[in-house]
Design an enzyme around this catalytic site. Structure first.
Site, PDB file in Angstrom:
ATOM      1  N   GLY A   1       0.198  -1.359   0.444  1.00 51.50           N
ATOM      2  CA  GLY A   1       0.140  -0.131  -0.318  1.00 51.50           C
ATOM      3  C   GLY A   1       0.430   1.458   0.281  1.00 51.50           C
ATOM      4  O   GLY A   1       0.295   2.185   0.382  1.00 51.50           O
ATOM      5  N   VAL A   2       2.259   1.220   0.278  1.00 47.07           N
ATOM      6  CA  VAL A   2       2.671   2.358  -0.041  1.00 47.07           C
ATOM      7  C   VAL A   2       3.869   2.679  -0.872  1.00 47.07           C
ATOM      8  O   VAL A   2       4.817   1.425  -1.095  1.00 47.07           O
ATOM      9  CB  VAL A   2       3.447   2.081   1.245  1.00 47.07           C
ATOM     10  CG1 VAL A   2       4.455   3.434   1.223  1.00 47.07           C
ATOM     11  CG2 VAL A   2       2.721   2.489   3.026  1.00 47.07           C
TER      12      VAL A   2
ATOM     13  N   VAL B   1       7.740   4.796  -2.501  1.00 48.67           N
ATOM     14  CA  VAL B   1       8.455   5.828  -1.968  1.00 48.67           C
ATOM     15  C   VAL B   1       9.369   6.289  -3.823  1.00 48.67           C
ATOM     16  O   VAL B   1       9.730   5.224  -4.516  1.00 48.67           O
ATOM     17  CB  VAL B   1       9.222   5.330  -0.976  1.00 48.67           C
ATOM     18  CG1 VAL B   1      10.523   6.482  -1.366  1.00 48.67           C
ATOM     19  CG2 VAL B   1       8.506   4.815  -0.026  1.00 48.67           C
TER      20      VAL B   1
ATOM     21  N   ASP C   1      10.225   0.324  14.921  1.00 52.03           N
ATOM     22  CA  ASP C   1      10.101  -0.625  13.664  1.00 52.03           C
ATOM     23  C   ASP C   1      11.846  -0.605  13.423  1.00 52.03           C
ATOM     24  O   ASP C   1      12.568  -0.413  12.371  1.00 52.03           O
ATOM     25  CB  ASP C   1       9.241  -0.624  13.013  1.00 52.03           C
ATOM     26  CG  ASP C   1       8.797  -1.540  11.895  1.00 52.03           C
ATOM     27  OD1 ASP C   1       9.530  -3.388  12.338  1.00 52.03           O
ATOM     28  OD2 ASP C   1       8.863  -0.602  10.799  1.00 52.03           O
TER      29      ASP C   1
END
Length: 390
Positions: free
Chosen positions: A39-40, A42, A163
């Site tokens: 979903g992401v 860059v 994380d």
């Protein structure tokens, strides 16, 4: 009297952080892809010259078209949260915030400082080329820089990163400087440097199981900054083993099997060993990668969003291998590989790996203790070298 340079610099940073200058972000297909995951995506944004001066590129992060179509706002909310956090973080070893733009459909695009690559990408390449552990001097530099970033994060910003892993460590040049990135799931620390989940039921640790501390796996009610330190210890492990923690045997199984094609083996590579803190094994070892933010691909690669979405939906297919013991290994100290012969230059690095991955959080060093000890060690080495040369 002239305005001091420091004051001018602070005013400039304030303007950047307040996003006083509009940022124009072209459509995704017009940008070069740096990395993408669940979903992401860059991208690299090459900015046009201004007043005849060349401007440095930026990395821009946004949710994919397919994710927008689902109307799920979670990932967009994480980008907004990350922008809010990064606005307040001004440290040389933390990726720089450049701005945030909201498109007409309400989707946020986060603009960040651009770095060459990530530590995870570097280690993955070394693994594929059988180059052996990361050179000690580079690991030493990474430890110093990220320990400084964690010290600032834990003591001044009052945040738990939540994380830590090699793909969330960015590298500029030939290890000229390392920077910590990806703060979308960071958690606020209280005045005692702790997080009490019982008192704050709205907070949740959303990390990656392979890098998580034992207290995270055991779901204890109160955690502190030492959860980050355990994960940091596993990043140090990665620089030595060149594979994600707890996956040495799986990696060997892939490499020794004649029945597994290259694409299947790639599922065990660094860039694919991510996932949220769930019990689902496939999510923890699958190809769905949220935080591969700056794992730089080929400059020639210019993948459109639909193709990235298609990659996001690939399913992990390593069921032919026994993964029963993997979940049981979460939150433990992984064994170092015996294949590599480490020189004496690695002694302090190996020692720190063991200290950071102690089972009890109170037995792990604080980030400040780490960089101070390494700084003192470097000073002693320099002094010894100078004395030997006299």
């Amino acid at each position: 009297m002239d305005t001091p340079r420091r004051k001018l610099r602070n005013l400039h940073l304030e303007n950047v952080q307040n996003n006083s200058t509009p940022i124009q972000i072209p459509p995704s297909p017009m940008l070069k892809t740096l990395g993408h995951g669940t979903g992401v995506s860059v991208y690299r944004l090459d900015r046009s010259p201004k007043q005849g001066q060349i401007r440095s590129p930026w990395a821009v992060k946004r949710i994919t078209q397919r994710t927008r179509a689902t109307k799920d706002t979670l990932l967009n909310e994480r980008i907004i949260r990350e922008a809010d956090i990064l606005r307040k973080l001004n440290h040389p070893n933390i990726v720089g915030f450049r701005g945030v733009v909201k498109s007409p459909d309400g989707v946020e695009t986060l603009a960040l400082e651009m770095c060459n690559t990530s530590l995870g990408s570097i280690l993955e390449e070394r693994h594929d080329e059988d180059l052996g552990p990361l050179p000690a001097k580079n690991t030493f530099k990474m430890i110093m820089d990220i320990a400084h970033a964690l010290d600032f994060l834990h003591t001044e910003a009052r945040l738990l990163h939540g994380d830590l892993k090699s793909f969330n460590v960015l590298v500029k040049g030939e290890f000229e400087i390392c920077k910590l990135c990806d703060f979308g799931v960071s958690l606020p620390l209280d005045e005692h440097g702790e997080i009490n989940f019982q008192k704050n039921p709205g907070l949740q640790y959303v990390g990656t199981n392979l890098w998580s501390a034992p207290e995270i796996i055991d779901e204890v009610e109160i955690i502190d900054t030492k959860a980050d330190i355990f994960s940091f210890g596993l990043i140090i492990y990665e620089t030595l083993a060149l594979v994600p923690p707890h996956t040495l045997e799986l990696d060997a199984a892939f490499n020794s099997s004649n029945d597994v094609d290259l694409e299947s083996r790639k599922q065990l590579n660094y860039s694919n060993c991510a996932g949220s803190n769930k019990s689902d094994l496939d999510d923890s070892l699958g190809v769905h990668v949220d935080e591969r933010d700056f794992a730089v691909k080929s400059e020639a690669e210019d993948v459109v969003e639909d193709e990235e979405d298609e990659d996001d939906t690939k399913e992990n297919d390593i069921s032919d291998f026994s993964l029963t013991n993997l979940e049981q290994a979460y939150g433990t100290r992984p064994p170092l590989p015996v294949a590599f012969q480490l020189s004496d230059d690695y002694n302090c690095i190996v020692e720190l790996f063991y200290l950071c991955t102690n089972a009890l959080s109170e037995d792990r060093p604080a980030a400040r203790t780490i960089w101070q000890c390494f700084e003192n060690n470097a000073a002693n080495v320099t002094a010894s070298s100078d004395a030997a040369g006299e």
